[in-house]
Design a protein around this motif. Structure first.
Motif, PDB file in Angstrom:
ATOM      1  N   SER A 162       0.706  -1.291   0.332  1.00 34.84           N
ATOM      2  CA  SER A 162       0.017  -0.332   0.149  1.00 34.84           C
ATOM      3  C   SER A 162       0.310   1.487   0.335  1.00 34.84           C
ATOM      4  O   SER A 162       0.620   2.224  -0.733  1.00 34.84           O
ATOM      5  CB  SER A 162      -0.737  -0.292   1.445  1.00 34.84           C
ATOM      6  N   ASP A 163       1.567   1.373   0.190  1.00 38.31           N
ATOM      7  CA  ASP A 163       2.479   1.975   0.398  1.00 38.31           C
ATOM      8  C   ASP A 163       4.115   1.540   0.577  1.00 38.31           C
ATOM      9  O   ASP A 163       5.204   0.334   0.592  1.00 38.31           O
ATOM     10  CB  ASP A 163       2.841   3.485   1.627  1.00 38.31           C
ATOM     11  N   LYS A 164       5.068   3.054  -0.274  1.00 37.56           N
ATOM     12  CA  LYS A 164       6.639   2.601  -0.031  1.00 37.56           C
ATOM     13  C   LYS A 164       7.176   1.704   2.068  1.00 37.56           C
ATOM     14  O   LYS A 164       6.719   1.952   3.275  1.00 37.56           O
ATOM     15  CB  LYS A 164       7.849   3.052   0.061  1.00 37.56           C
ATOM     16  N   LYS A 165       8.513   0.929   1.718  1.00 37.03           N
ATOM     17  CA  LYS A 165       8.253   0.474   3.295  1.00 37.03           C
ATOM     18  C   LYS A 165       9.934   0.831   3.554  1.00 37.03           C
ATOM     19  O   LYS A 165      11.300  -0.136   3.223  1.00 37.03           O
ATOM     20  CB  LYS A 165       8.467  -0.752   3.299  1.00 37.03           C
ATOM     21  N   PRO A 166      10.412   1.280   4.126  1.00 36.84           N
ATOM     22  CA  PRO A 166      11.715   2.043   4.083  1.00 36.84           C
ATOM     23  C   PRO A 166      12.486   0.547   4.860  1.00 36.84           C
ATOM     24  O   PRO A 166      12.312   0.591   5.626  1.00 36.84           O
ATOM     25  CB  PRO A 166      12.419   3.579   4.636  1.00 36.84           C
ATOM     26  N   LEU A 167      13.557   0.166   4.899  1.00 36.26           N
ATOM     27  CA  LEU A 167      14.278  -0.596   5.668  1.00 36.26           C
ATOM     28  C   LEU A 167      15.412  -0.159   5.392  1.00 36.26           C
ATOM     29  O   LEU A 167      16.540   0.669   4.313  1.00 36.26           O
ATOM     30  CB  LEU A 167      14.051  -1.847   4.687  1.00 36.26           C
ATOM     31  N   GLN A 168      16.605  -0.385   6.537  1.00 33.35           N
ATOM     32  CA  GLN A 168      17.879   0.080   6.680  1.00 33.35           C
ATOM     33  C   GLN A 168      19.267  -1.973   6.377  1.00 33.35           C
ATOM     34  O   GLN A 168      18.748  -2.243   7.901  1.00 33.35           O
ATOM     35  CB  GLN A 168      17.962   0.516   7.687  1.00 33.35           C
ATOM     36  N   LEU A 169      19.648  -1.601   5.727  1.00 35.65           N
ATOM     37  CA  LEU A 169      20.352  -2.784   5.965  1.00 35.65           C
ATOM     38  C   LEU A 169      21.605  -2.822   7.435  1.00 35.65           C
ATOM     39  O   LEU A 169      22.009  -1.980   7.471  1.00 35.65           O
ATOM     40  CB  LEU A 169      21.338  -2.670   4.757  1.00 35.65           C
ATOM     41  N   THR A 170      21.725  -3.662   7.984  1.00 36.52           N
ATOM     42  CA  THR A 170      22.092  -3.834   9.225  1.00 36.52           C
ATOM     43  C   THR A 170      23.227  -4.773   9.562  1.00 36.52           C
ATOM     44  O   THR A 170      24.322  -4.751  10.391  1.00 36.52           O
ATOM     45  CB  THR A 170      21.017  -4.237  10.595  1.00 36.52           C
ATOM     46  N   ASP A 177      29.429 -19.943  -1.678  1.00 34.92           N
ATOM     47  CA  ASP A 177      29.685 -20.106  -3.160  1.00 34.92           C
ATOM     48  C   ASP A 177      28.929 -19.123  -3.665  1.00 34.92           C
ATOM     49  O   ASP A 177      28.292 -18.937  -5.083  1.00 34.92           O
ATOM     50  CB  ASP A 177      29.303 -21.563  -3.975  1.00 34.92           C
ATOM     51  N   GLY A 178      29.353 -17.932  -2.812  1.00 36.41           N
ATOM     52  CA  GLY A 178      28.593 -16.306  -3.116  1.00 36.41           C
ATOM     53  C   GLY A 178      26.679 -16.329  -3.068  1.00 36.41           C
ATOM     54  O   GLY A 178      26.170 -16.034  -3.524  1.00 36.41           O
ATOM     55  N   VAL A 179      26.878 -16.844  -1.755  1.00 42.42           N
ATOM     56  CA  VAL A 179      25.308 -16.869  -1.443  1.00 42.42           C
ATOM     57  C   VAL A 179      25.861 -15.414  -0.175  1.00 42.42           C
ATOM     58  O   VAL A 179      26.200 -15.285   0.593  1.00 42.42           O
ATOM     59  CB  VAL A 179      24.881 -17.457  -0.579  1.00 42.42           C
ATOM     60  N   ALA A 180      24.531 -14.801  -0.700  1.00 43.66           N
ATOM     61  CA  ALA A 180      24.824 -12.899   0.045  1.00 43.66           C
ATOM     62  C   ALA A 180      23.775 -13.224   0.781  1.00 43.66           C
ATOM     63  O   ALA A 180      22.218 -13.231   1.009  1.00 43.66           O
ATOM     64  CB  ALA A 180      24.752 -11.696  -0.288  1.00 43.66           C
ATOM     65  N   ILE A 181      24.112 -12.739   2.657  1.00 43.45           N
ATOM     66  CA  ILE A 181      23.459 -12.595   3.818  1.00 43.45           C
ATOM     67  C   ILE A 181      22.876 -11.182   3.658  1.00 43.45           C
ATOM     68  O   ILE A 181      24.182 -10.522   4.253  1.00 43.45           O
ATOM     69  CB  ILE A 181      23.553 -13.426   4.738  1.00 43.45           C
ATOM     70  N   LEU A 182      22.082 -10.748   3.709  1.00 38.81           N
ATOM     71  CA  LEU A 182      22.069  -9.592   3.888  1.00 38.81           C
ATOM     72  C   LEU A 182      20.466  -9.781   5.119  1.00 38.81           C
ATOM     73  O   LEU A 182      19.470 -10.099   4.755  1.00 38.81           O
ATOM     74  CB  LEU A 182      21.212  -9.058   2.546  1.00 38.81           C
ATOM     75  N   VAL A 183      20.669  -8.504   5.789  1.00 37.51           N
ATOM     76  CA  VAL A 183      19.894  -8.830   7.326  1.00 37.51           C
ATOM     77  C   VAL A 183      19.434  -7.121   6.849  1.00 37.51           C
ATOM     78  O   VAL A 183      20.349  -6.191   7.521  1.00 37.51           O
ATOM     79  CB  VAL A 183      20.451  -8.926   8.688  1.00 37.51           C
ATOM     80  N   TYR A 184      18.109  -6.706   6.934  1.00 38.35           N
ATOM     81  CA  TYR A 184      17.487  -5.575   7.323  1.00 38.35           C
ATOM     82  C   TYR A 184      16.800  -5.581   8.259  1.00 38.35           C
ATOM     83  O   TYR A 184      16.071  -6.363   8.343  1.00 38.35           O
ATOM     84  CB  TYR A 184      16.811  -5.533   5.794  1.00 38.35           C
ATOM     85  N   GLY A 185      16.468  -4.170   8.976  1.00 34.87           N
ATOM     86  CA  GLY A 185      15.994  -4.245   9.742  1.00 34.87           C
ATOM     87  C   GLY A 185      14.901  -2.283   9.684  1.00 34.87           C
ATOM     88  O   GLY A 185      15.154  -2.082   8.230  1.00 34.87           O
ATOM     89  N   ARG A 186      14.193  -2.344  10.728  1.00 34.13           N
ATOM     90  CA  ARG A 186      13.752  -1.415  10.027  1.00 34.13           C
ATOM     91  C   ARG A 186      13.929   0.259   9.735  1.00 34.13           C
ATOM     92  O   ARG A 186      14.719   0.795  10.546  1.00 34.13           O
ATOM     93  CB  ARG A 186      11.978  -1.373  11.576  1.00 34.13           C
TER      94      ARG A 186
END
Length: 186
Positions: A162-170, A177-186
């Protein structure tokens, strides 16, 4: 108060369908074709051991309930014994240990879980549930294991909101073999 944590295996093009190969998706099992290495395995073990409960959609729940009770070991023991909550309007008699069905208003159900638990309530798979949680601003953290593959088709993690959802890479790291673990918080 609990935190709602979404954890997903996802392709570069956002597909999260059938990473383990237990469904009939034409690319099923795609996550097993690329190693996440010892660090990726440890990430999932630490996540599971640090979780208070699971929150699942019905389809993911049914797949987990079929597979995990037959497994053993520390990881399987934790999955099998921790509290599990299933968002479903059709599931009536869950058989997997410590399962409760949540029916009705999603924000109210999540508020009750937040009051009941102190740690992480982790959501695996469950595309429709995750999309509903994101749209209602109920996700506290997203943990994505992004595999270096484009699948071209399949159920996507993200849908319209319904709207954009800003997140922050923490946190971020590359494992195996190149798997990226990405953790995002509010």
């Amino acid at each position: 108060m609990a935190r709602i944590v979404v954890t997903e295996f996802v392709s570069l093009d956002g597909v999260m369908e059938d990473p383990g190969g237990s469904e009939s998706f034409k690319h099923g099992g795609w996550s097993f074709e690329i190693s996440s290495g010892d660090d990726g395995t440890q990430f999932k073990v630490d996540e599971t051991m640090g979780s208070d409960a699971m929150l699942l959609g019905r389809v993911t729940y049914e797949g987990f309930a079929e597979a995990w009770p037959e497994r053993d070991g520390e990881f399987a023991d934790r999955f099998n014994t921790m509290p599990k909550y299933v968002v479903s309007s059709t599931l009536r008699d869950p058989q997997w240990t410590n399962t409760t069905v949540l029916d009705g208003d999603l924000p109210s159900a999540v508020a009750a879980l937040n009051d009941r638990h102190e740690g992480d309530v982790v959501v695996h798979g469950s595309a429709r549930l995750v999309q509903g949680l994101l749209d209602a601003d109920l996700v506290d953290e997203m943990r994505l294991m992004v595999y270096p593959v484009v699948l071209g088709s399949g159920k996507r993690l993200f849908g319209e909101t319904s709207d954009k959802k800003p997140l922050q890479l923490t946190d971020s790291k590359v494992v195996g073999d190149g798997v990226a673990i990405l953790v995002y918080g509010r």
